[in-house]
Design a protein around this motif. Structure first.
Motif, mmCIF file in Angstrom:
data_model
loop_
_atom_site.group_PDB
_atom_site.id
_atom_site.type_symbol
_atom_site.label_atom_id
_atom_site.label_comp_id
_atom_site.label_asym_id
_atom_site.label_seq_id
_atom_site.Cartn_x
_atom_site.Cartn_y
_atom_site.Cartn_z
ATOM 1 N N THR A 18 -4.018 9.970 -2.779
ATOM 2 C CA THR A 18 -2.977 10.446 -1.862
ATOM 3 C C THR A 18 -1.571 10.390 -2.445
ATOM 4 O OG1 THR A 18 -2.652 8.259 -0.879
ATOM 5 C CG2 THR A 18 -4.319 9.684 0.125
ATOM 6 N N ASN A 19 -1.353 9.617 -3.496
ATOM 7 C CA ASN A 19 -0.001 9.492 -4.033
ATOM 8 C C ASN A 19 0.398 10.738 -4.817
ATOM 9 O OD1 ASN A 19 0.438 6.893 -3.026
ATOM 10 N ND2 ASN A 19 -0.572 5.955 -4.785
ATOM 11 N N THR A 44 -4.882 4.254 6.942
ATOM 12 C CA THR A 44 -4.790 3.062 6.096
ATOM 13 C C THR A 44 -3.909 2.005 6.750
ATOM 14 O OG1 THR A 44 -5.126 4.329 4.059
ATOM 15 C CG2 THR A 44 -3.993 2.214 3.856
ATOM 16 N N LYS A 45 -2.756 2.432 7.250
ATOM 17 C CA LYS A 45 -1.853 1.496 7.918
ATOM 18 C C LYS A 45 -2.515 0.897 9.149
ATOM 19 C CE LYS A 45 1.966 3.199 9.700
ATOM 20 N NZ LYS A 45 3.364 3.690 9.782
ATOM 21 N N ARG A 72 -3.127 8.193 5.129
ATOM 22 C CA ARG A 72 -2.161 7.114 4.962
ATOM 23 C C ARG A 72 -1.923 6.381 6.283
ATOM 24 N NH1 ARG A 72 0.444 7.568 0.080
ATOM 25 N NH2 ARG A 72 2.392 6.655 0.793
ATOM 26 N N LEU A 91 -7.372 3.179 -0.725
ATOM 27 C CA LEU A 91 -6.827 4.531 -0.549
ATOM 28 C C LEU A 91 -6.747 5.202 -1.914
ATOM 29 C CD1 LEU A 91 -5.516 6.613 1.351
ATOM 30 C CD2 LEU A 91 -3.331 5.465 0.974
ATOM 31 N N TRP A 133 0.824 -1.217 0.000
ATOM 32 C CA TRP A 133 0.000 0.000 0.000
ATOM 33 C C TRP A 133 0.863 1.274 0.000
ATOM 34 C CZ3 TRP A 133 -2.923 -4.226 1.066
ATOM 35 C CH2 TRP A 133 -4.294 -4.171 0.834
ATOM 36 N N VAL A 144 2.397 2.917 2.522
ATOM 37 C CA VAL A 144 1.939 3.891 3.511
ATOM 38 C C VAL A 144 2.845 3.945 4.739
ATOM 39 C CG1 VAL A 144 -0.483 3.914 2.820
ATOM 40 C CG2 VAL A 144 0.310 2.157 4.407
ATOM 41 N N THR A 203 -3.379 14.381 4.028
ATOM 42 C CA THR A 203 -2.980 13.206 3.257
ATOM 43 C C THR A 203 -2.238 12.209 4.135
ATOM 44 O OG1 THR A 203 -2.871 14.445 1.185
ATOM 45 C CG2 THR A 203 -1.582 12.411 1.307
ATOM 46 N N ARG A 204 -1.345 12.708 4.977
ATOM 47 C CA ARG A 204 -0.616 11.816 5.877
ATOM 48 C C ARG A 204 -1.580 11.130 6.834
ATOM 49 N NH1 ARG A 204 4.513 11.230 8.400
ATOM 50 N NH2 ARG A 204 4.360 9.187 9.399
#
Length: 737
Positions: free
Chosen positions: A467-468, A452-453, A449, A464, A401, A403, A445-446
């Protein structure tokens, strides 16, 4: 090697171990308001030995040392610490018994000598003594003996057996206030160390529960089922026993009430099960905010063990104190796996002493303590080496992912709590994290992420989107549909799942109004396409539900860890702003609902991150709680507050260096704040830091943060915290110093 030191109700002492059995007795001295103090038996002290002066002077000398060392914790003479330690050594062991222990351990080539102290759980007069200070006249026992570390544990006669874990330890921080509350700071600082512990590719799955009232704590324990609970709360000593002060439940108007062992056990017990380990960080207020020492929390800890918790650890000190930081780090590393708590605590205390932590200003190095049930194997490792098959799997997913990134993520605990409640079906199924103003960098954004983790650690399946770098966020429903379809394909590959042969989203992509709908489409979707002649939001909503439901079911079948999760798909969508009004309206009015993007049988929680600048649009209404949707919770991502939240965030980043190139020689080393500064200098440094750094989390990614801190004078605002180097270079007897 364990040597059991049992003391009965008459203070008769029995020492037993491999090839060793010795007996003795302590006598009681009347110490006035401190009650009885244990003393060496008659004739145990040599009148010709100056080191036995306290022993021969009696209660007055011991009371003086005990009061300054244990009560005031600021001895006027550092020699008082050693004197108290020698007094306790003579009372409990004496030279002959100690020599016999050393000989037995040496003959067995032991690397750890464990002195396991055992007496009645109600014997507070023994509990309150600082046995970790034991001093043989030339050194503290904690400094080690030859090539062996020496540690002291407290053993309680109980039936609780500690079991080995087969996955990452789940650690719940139960914080009895807000994290930025200055009166719990010494305990809150430890969160930055323990949440980010990594050892041999393993780490801790941690949650932070702020304002942990009884009701909130009981619910969190039931939902998270933690292996370990770390209490960080106000505490005080009542009738000679330490108690925790938890905040009242919302419906109560009373002040925080004292919680004893029986009440805490009721809060921690779920379906008859208790956590394997409890950590006590009880903060007492006063002229100096500090943690209660083990001599104050010992009765509470012993009662928790007797009530069924296999291991209880009493913490003390603060992260700026080397020995206390080392103890905390070693405890966390042992919790992750591959090493016993007993061995880890022995090395940590010795490293702290070798590093010069013993000063006249602090004796907190001696106050952390480990309490164990007599049924617990002294070599117990929470997660033995090779036993955890889950962590490598999840770490692989986190890598897929993409992240896992630096610097260490800090603060934002309110979003994580809302997130956990959302995933467990106990909160709003849609969470919006917003920033006021375009171009404002608050870490939205962080945050997605990191969520997500966390979802992967908790056994869920995150999608997700947006965000990239270079990843243009979807602005229309058609774009969102394509992005979700692509994300499902990737996630199936990352989870080693077969690709969905009948993806409803893929079939929608090939819809041609001039031709009959594909017969593999869901009948309801086909009906909508036939009726409207185009792909309408309702058809997309059903396609989302079908594809995401199938993804969840396949993932749970393939991976047991996701089946326990319980493996919900969660959509995390970044980049929504004033240019996405049409998509926002469709999400708000037609796609999202009481089950997020899913159904009652298969909910799909959703997290949105957006920024808005317009004064009059739907995004502003959502941010201000005026959207009229009870299933939606919106919270602002703001700057770190200057009430202590900023200091906690800065110190967490300082303790976990992440980029040597920012400022070689400074940014590649861990640091902590120097809490020993006098208040005037401390306030001056803090004011300068806040003026220079502000409260924006974006300050960490440039050179401003380290440039300012590196410019402070050595020995001023910061202290070196390179603990790993210290431990690696730790000498033993017979090795060069």
């Amino acid at each position: 090697m364990r040597f059991l030191i049992e003391v009965d109700r008459d203070w008769a002492v029995s020492v037993s171990g491999p090839g060793l059995e010795r007996h003795g007795r302590m006598v009681a001295l009347d110490a006035g308001r401190y009650g009885r103090l244990p003393a060496p038996a008659d004739g145990a002290c040599d009148p010709e030995d100056p080191a036995h002066a306290d022993c021969l002077r009696g209660a007055e000398a011991v009371r003086e040392a005990y009061e300054e060392v244990a009560i005031r914790r600021e001895p006027s003479d550092p020699r008082l610490v050693a004197r108290l330690g020698r007094y306790l050594f003579d009372a409990l062991l004496g030279q002959e018994t100690w020599k016999a222990i050393v000989a037995a351990a040496g003959g067995a080539d032991a690397t750890v000598i464990e002195l396991a102290l055992a007496w009645d759980v109600r014997d507070n007069e023994l509990h309150r003594m600082n046995w970790e200070l034991l001093h043989d006249g030339s050194r503290y026992l904690a400094e080690g003996q030859g090539r062996a570390d020496v540690t002291i544990t407290r053993v309680v006669n109980a039936d609780a057996v500690a079991r080995e874990l087969d996955g990452p330890p789940r650690l719940l921080f139960a914080v009895g206030a807000a994290l930025n509350d200055p009166t719990i700071r010494p305990g809150a600082e430890a969160i930055g160390l323990l949440r980010n512990i990594q050892q041999g590719g393993r780490s801790i799955n941690a949650r932070v529960l702020e304002n942990a009232s009884p009701e909130r704590l009981k619910r969190a324990v039931a939902e998270f089922e933690p292996h370990a609970v770390h209490f960080i709360s106000h505490g005080e000593v009542r009738d000679g026993q330490g108690v925790l002060l938890l905040p009242p439940d919302e419906r109560d108007q009373e002040a925080p009430q004292p919680r004893d062992a029986k009440q805490l056990l009721q809060l921690l017990r779920v379906e008859g099960e208790l956590p394997q380990l409890v950590v006590l960080s009880a903060c007492e207020s006063g002229p100096a905010v500090r943690l209660l020492g083990a001599h104050q929390t010992a009765p509470l800890a012993a009662q928790l063990v007797q009530g069924g918790v296999p291991v209880v650890v009493g913490m003390a000190g603060q992260v700026s104190d080397l020995a206390c930081r080392l103890f905390t780090r070693s405890f966390g590393a042992a919790l992750v796996g591959g090493r016993s708590l007993v061995a880890a605590s022995a090395e940590a205390r010795r490293a702290g002493l070798a590093g010069g932590a013993l000063t006249s200003r602090s004796v907190d190095w001696a106050f952390p303590a480990v309490f164990m049930s007599s049924a617990v194997d002294p070599d117990w490792c929470p997660v033995p080496a090779g036993a955890d098959e889950v962590t490598p799997l999840v770490n692989g997913w986190i890598s897929s992912w993409q992240v896992d990134e630096a610097p260490v993520f800090c603060s934002r605990t309110e979003f994580f709590e809302l997130y956990w409640r959302m995933l467990e079906g106990d909160g709003a199924p849609v969470l919006a994290a917003f920033v006021k103003g375009q171009g404002v960098r608050r870490g939205r954004t962080r945050l997605l992420r990191e969520l997500t983790k966390q979802a992967l650690w908790d056994g869920h399946i995150p999608l997700l989107i947006g965000t990239n770098p270079g990843d243009e966020p979807p602005r229309t429903l058609a774009a969102l549909r394509r992005r979700v379809e692509g994300a499902v394909v990737l996630v199936r590959r990352w989870l080693d799942l077969p690709q969905g042969a009948t993806s409803q989203l893929a079939l929608l992509r090939s819809f041609d109004p001039t031709r009959p709908p594909d017969d593999r489409l869901d009948p309801t979707i086909s009906g909508l396409l036939g009726a409207y002649g185009e792909v309408v939001p309702e058809a997309v909503r059903i396609a989302f539900q079908e594809d995401l439901g199938l993804l969840a079911a396949d993932a749970r079948r393939r991976h047991p860890v996701l089946a326990r999760g319980p493996g919900r798909v969660v959509l995390l969508l970044d980049g929504i702003d004033d240019g996405s009004v049409e998509l926002v309206e469709q999400l708000h009015e037609q796609l999202l609902g009481d089950h997020g993007l899913g159904t009652d049988a298969e909910p799909v929680p959703v997290v949105l991150a957006f920024a808005y600048a317009s004064r009059d649009n739907l995004l502003r209404q959502i941010a201000e709680g005026q959207s009229g949707k009870p299933w939606l919770e919106a919270r602002e991502l703001r700057a770190f507050r200057s009430d202590g939240e900023d200091l906690l965030a800065w110190e967490q980043v300082l303790m976990h260096p992440f980029n040597r190139q920012i400022m070689p020689g400074f940014s590649d080393k861990p640091w902590v704040f120097n809490r020993e500064l006098d208040p005037q200098h401390w306030d001056r440094y803090v004011t300068r830091a806040r003026d220079s750094l502000g409260g924006e989390p974006s300050v960490f990614v440039g050179d401003v943060f380290y440039a300012f801190l590196a410019g402070t004078e050595p020995g001023g605002f910061l202290k070196d915290a390179d603990d790993e180097t210290l431990i690696a270079n730790l000498p033993r007897d017979g090795e060069p110093q």
